[in-house]
Design an enzyme around this catalytic site. Structure first.
Site, short mmCIF file in Angstrom:
data_model
loop_
_atom_site.label_atom_id
_atom_site.label_comp_id
_atom_site.label_asym_id
_atom_site.label_seq_id
_atom_site.Cartn_x
_atom_site.Cartn_y
_atom_site.Cartn_z
CE LYS A 80 -10.67 11.76 13.93
NZ LYS A 80 -10.64 11.41 12.51
N GLY A 185 3.66 6.93 -1.03
CA GLY A 185 2.96 6.02 -0.12
C GLY A 185 2.01 5.10 -0.87
CB VAL A 186 2.20 2.14 -2.83
CG1 VAL A 186 2.13 3.01 -4.08
CG2 VAL A 186 3.66 1.77 -2.53
N GLY A 187 0.26 2.43 0.37
CA GLY A 187 -0.39 1.64 1.41
C GLY A 187 -1.80 1.29 0.99
CG ASN A 188 -4.69 -0.10 3.89
OD1 ASN A 188 -4.57 -1.25 3.48
ND2 ASN A 188 -4.60 0.22 5.17
CB VAL A 189 -5.50 5.24 0.13
CG1 VAL A 189 -6.08 6.14 -0.96
CG2 VAL A 189 -6.47 5.14 1.30
P1 NAD Z 1 -1.50 3.35 5.12
O1 NAD Z 1 -0.79 3.43 6.43
O2 NAD Z 1 -2.11 2.07 4.70
O3 NAD Z 1 -0.51 3.79 3.95
C1 NAD Z 1 0.42 4.82 4.06
C2 NAD Z 1 1.68 4.35 3.36
O4 NAD Z 1 2.61 5.42 3.36
C3 NAD Z 1 2.35 3.16 4.07
O5 NAD Z 1 2.59 2.13 3.14
C4 NAD Z 1 3.62 3.77 4.62
O6 NAD Z 1 4.69 2.85 4.66
C5 NAD Z 1 3.88 4.89 3.63
N1 NAD Z 1 4.77 5.94 4.12
C6 NAD Z 1 4.89 6.40 5.39
N2 NAD Z 1 5.83 7.36 5.44
C7 NAD Z 1 6.29 7.51 4.17
C8 NAD Z 1 7.27 8.34 3.59
N3 NAD Z 1 8.00 9.20 4.29
N4 NAD Z 1 7.47 8.25 2.25
C9 NAD Z 1 6.77 7.37 1.51
N5 NAD Z 1 5.83 6.54 2.02
C10 NAD Z 1 5.61 6.61 3.34
O7 NAD Z 1 -2.56 4.52 5.16
P2 NAD Z 1 -3.78 4.73 4.16
O8 NAD Z 1 -5.01 4.21 4.79
O9 NAD Z 1 -3.41 4.27 2.80
O10 NAD Z 1 -3.91 6.31 4.19
C11 NAD Z 1 -2.99 7.12 3.47
C12 NAD Z 1 -3.31 8.59 3.70
O11 NAD Z 1 -4.64 8.87 3.29
C13 NAD Z 1 -3.25 9.02 5.17
O12 NAD Z 1 -2.83 10.36 5.24
C14 NAD Z 1 -4.69 8.92 5.62
O13 NAD Z 1 -4.96 9.76 6.71
C15 NAD Z 1 -5.40 9.39 4.37
N6 NAD Z 1 -6.79 8.93 4.26
C16 NAD Z 1 -7.05 7.60 4.25
C17 NAD Z 1 -8.38 7.17 4.16
C18 NAD Z 1 -8.72 5.72 4.10
O14 NAD Z 1 -9.85 5.38 3.72
N7 NAD Z 1 -7.80 4.82 4.44
C19 NAD Z 1 -9.42 8.12 4.07
C20 NAD Z 1 -9.10 9.48 4.05
C21 NAD Z 1 -7.77 9.87 4.17
#
Ligand code: NAD
Length: 354
Positions: A80, A185-189
């Site tokens: 990292k 959390g309905v973000g990217n993942v």
């Molecule tokens: P992201 O930022 O796109 O999505 C996270 C979502 O969670 C956002 O929409 C945000 O508004 C929401 N959020 C934040 N605080 C919140 C709360 N208190 N209650 C409800 N929703 C809340 O991130 P992501 O890329 O979707 O990643 C999500 C998780 O998965 C993170 O913990 C990340 O470290 C982990 N992760 C992601 C990847 C990847 O490929 N993107 C890989 C491994 C792990």
């Protein structure tokens, strides 16, 4: 500041400190273990309060990458990097280019990917001076979609597969029809996971702090919105944490009604002992670094020129790893988190260079 006696040191192979007065770059690059291959991990940029916090973070995250890649059976080690600074104020092209030169000096023992505070375009700037960056190439992606380097589609699909495996083990069901799943959390993942679950017939309950993300889940997938402080304790079959870490703690676990926790968020356990607490409550926990390995799997195949089919085949193996973990947990009565650590150690210590 100590290094060899640092509480997160854990036998790191290399720790490099870089300083460049002209660009303002201050960075630490840690390589925890390279028994399985070059260390791959994100390059984080964050305004750490002090150097000690930056060192602690890079050591902890680097070790985590060793475990994640080994558990996913990738030929990669764990590493990292952290850049100390506020990405909104201090991230300049000169600083990123200097980071590239620093990476190049390590001769390929560490490969940087996107992380919080850095983006794919940032990695492309870093990549002007080194080939040791990953997740930066546009190529055919999984499920017929083009990939821009964003690992989220692979992470979401791997999480979906892992969730199904957990449901099979804990609820004895092979299908997800009308299964109730609450996603934090309905973000990217999380949104992509929601789409897979919807296509499989699941009923979705979602929370997010961004209304526009919730609106997509409601309109496209018929999801029900629930308040953020209630999503983990909903009366559902599965909860899928996909937002932030440390959400599985004494307080939340005592109130979780779901029988399965299977989501993509990193570092879900507030403390390591909470995997035992979950097991004591009859909740099957899919260890985060096992179920969310899809992204690192995707990035690994970008590097070795694998096809989308290769990526899909490897993503399916997340089910096998979880199957092995859940079976060991049932046979031994031990919690899945501790067993995941042990299985990862078996996998990276086996490949030790003698
Ligand atoms: P992201 O930022 O796109 O999505 C996270 C979502 O969670 C956002 O929409 C945000 O508004 C929401 N959020 C934040 N605080 C919140 C709360 N208190 N209650 C409800 N929703 C809340 O991130 P992501 O890329 O979707 O990643 C999500 C998780 O998965 C993170 O913990 C990340 O470290 C982990 N992760 C992601 C990847 C990847 O490929 N993107 C890989 C491994 C792990």
């Amino acid at each position: 500041m100590t290094l060899f006696s640092h509480h997160e040191f854990d036998n790191h192979e290399q720790v490099h400190f870089f300083n460049d007065a002209v660009s303002g770059l201050k960075a630490i690059i840690a390589v925890h273990n390279s028994h399985r291959g070059p260390a791959l991990g994100g390059c984080r940029m964050f305004p750490y309060a002090n150097d000690e916090d930056a060192l602690t973070d890079v050591l902890r995250l680097s070790r985590g990458m060793t475990y994640k890649s080994a558990l996913a059976n990738l030929d990669l080690g764990g590493g990292k990097s952290v850049i100390i600074g506020d990405p909104r104020q201090h991230k300049t092209e000169a600083l990123l280019e200097m980071m590239g030169r620093c990476l190049e000096k390590l001769g390929g023992s560490y490969i940087a990917a996107e992380d919080s505070g850095t983006s794919v375009p940032d990695l492309q700037v870093i990549g002007r001076h080194t080939r040791n960056v990953a997740g930066v190439v546009s190529r055919p992606g999984i499920l017929g979609q083009p990939s821009s380097g964003d690992p989220s589609p692979a992470t979401a699909y791997g999480t979906f597969i892992g969730l199904k495996t957990a449901v099979q083990h804990r609820l004895g069901r092979d299908d997800l029809h009308r299964l109730k799943v609450a996603i934090q959390g309905v973000g990217n993942v999380g949104l992509r996971l929601a789409r897979h679950l919807h296509a499989a017939g699941a009923e979705l309950y979602v929370s997010d702090i961004h209304q526009n993300q919730l609106a997509i889940a409601v309109e496209e997938l018929g999801a029900t919105v629930v308040p953020s402080d209630q999503v983990l304790t909903m009366n559902v079959d599965v909860i899928a944490p996909c937002a932030m870490g440390a959400i599985l703690n004494d307080e939340t676990i005592a109130n979780i009604k779901a029988k399965v926790v299977a989501g993509a968020a990193n570092n879900q356990l507030a403390e390591a002992r909470h995997d035992q607490t979950l097991a004591d409550h009859g909740i099957l926990y899919a260890p985060d670094f096992a179920i969310n390995a899809g992204g690192i799997i995707d990035i690994a195949y970008e590097r070795n020129g694998g096809t989308p089919e290769d990526v899909m085949t490897h993503l399916e193996s997340i089910a096998e790893t979880l199957d092995e973990l859940f079976t060991r947990a049932r046979e031994t009565g031990r919690p899945t988190g501790a067993l995941a650590n042990e299985l990862a150690e078996e996998r990276f210590k086996l490949n030790a260079v003698t």
